[in-house]
Design a protein around this motif. Structure first.
Motif, short mmCIF file in Angstrom:
data_model
loop_
_atom_site.label_atom_id
_atom_site.label_comp_id
_atom_site.label_asym_id
_atom_site.label_seq_id
_atom_site.Cartn_x
_atom_site.Cartn_y
_atom_site.Cartn_z
N SER A 194 0.83 -1.21 0.00
CA SER A 194 0.00 0.00 0.00
C SER A 194 0.86 1.25 0.00
O SER A 194 0.57 2.22 -0.70
CB SER A 194 -0.94 0.00 1.22
OG SER A 194 -1.86 -1.04 1.11
N GLU A 217 1.09 4.16 -2.88
CA GLU A 217 1.02 5.61 -2.63
C GLU A 217 2.16 6.34 -3.32
O GLU A 217 1.96 7.40 -3.92
CB GLU A 217 1.07 5.90 -1.12
CG GLU A 217 -0.18 5.55 -0.37
CD GLU A 217 0.00 5.75 1.13
OE1 GLU A 217 0.92 6.50 1.56
OE2 GLU A 217 -0.80 5.17 1.89
N THR A 274 -4.01 6.74 -10.21
CA THR A 274 -4.14 6.42 -8.80
C THR A 274 -3.97 4.92 -8.66
O THR A 274 -4.65 4.16 -9.35
CB THR A 274 -5.52 6.84 -8.24
OG1 THR A 274 -5.68 8.23 -8.44
CG2 THR A 274 -5.65 6.51 -6.77
N THR A 294 -4.03 1.69 -6.01
CA THR A 294 -4.44 1.22 -4.69
C THR A 294 -4.20 -0.28 -4.61
O THR A 294 -4.15 -0.97 -5.62
CB THR A 294 -5.93 1.51 -4.41
OG1 THR A 294 -6.73 0.90 -5.42
CG2 THR A 294 -6.21 3.00 -4.36
N ARG A 312 -5.59 -3.67 -2.26
CA ARG A 312 -6.54 -4.15 -1.26
C ARG A 312 -6.38 -5.65 -1.10
O ARG A 312 -5.86 -6.32 -1.99
CB ARG A 312 -7.98 -3.79 -1.64
CG ARG A 312 -8.48 -4.46 -2.89
CD ARG A 312 -9.92 -4.04 -3.23
NE ARG A 312 -10.27 -4.45 -4.55
CZ ARG A 312 -10.60 -5.69 -4.91
NH1 ARG A 312 -10.65 -6.63 -4.01
NH2 ARG A 312 -10.90 -5.99 -6.16
#
Length: 154
Positions: free
Chosen positions: A49, A53, A63, A65, A67
């Motif tokens: 993570s 970033e 962007t 991300t 998960r």
């Protein structure tokens, strides 16, 4: 990305290090390996993570991300809509628009099935085949230009 291979390697390494000790040390290491697997998975996800970033910060038009989905880490990369006043986005848009201009005629040869599917797609979007193909080419060129200029910027 399956995290189990990494947590399994962690357990294997822990047990290999414990092999230097006696049977009791090896048994403790085996028990600790099982207990620490969840913690190791969370640390890996946290590191991924943080990495996402940093990648997002380096790519202003994307962007990234990460998960957790079961035992898998799932990476999601999405285009970030340009905000009004974003100089880089406006600069890019103006530069790309400068590349367009006079209209030229080309002959495009397509397999009949592909042409039929393209005509269907154009009709569904309420456009002529020519307009639909022109927009498809423009979109592909814009994406390619973005990728190429993005890598040259850093």
């Amino acid at each position: 990305m399956e995290l189990s291979e990494f947590t399994a390697q962690f357990r294997t390494d822990l047990e290999a290090a414990a092999a230097l000790g006696g049977e009791k040390t090896q048994a403790v290491a085996k028990a600790l390996g099982g207990a620490a697997e969840t913690s190791a998975r969370l640390m890996l996800l946290s590191a991924l993570s943080k990495f996402a970033e940093e990648v997002s910060a380096a790519l202003p038009d994307r962007t990234v991300t990460v998960r957790l989905d079961g035992t898998d880490a799932v990476v999601d990369v999405r285009a970030t809509p340009a905000e009004p006043g974003d100089e880089r986005a406006e600069e890019h848009q103006q530069t790309f628009e400068e590349l367009t201009g006079d209209i030229s005629r080309v002959t495009l040869r397509l397999v009949e099935q592909m042409k039929a599917r393209a005509e269907e797609a154009a009709a569904e979007s309420g456009q002529s085949l020519n307009s639909w193909l022109s927009q498809a080419v423009q979109g592909a060129l814009k994406d390619q230009w973005k990728r190429n200029s993005q890598w040259h910027r850093y």
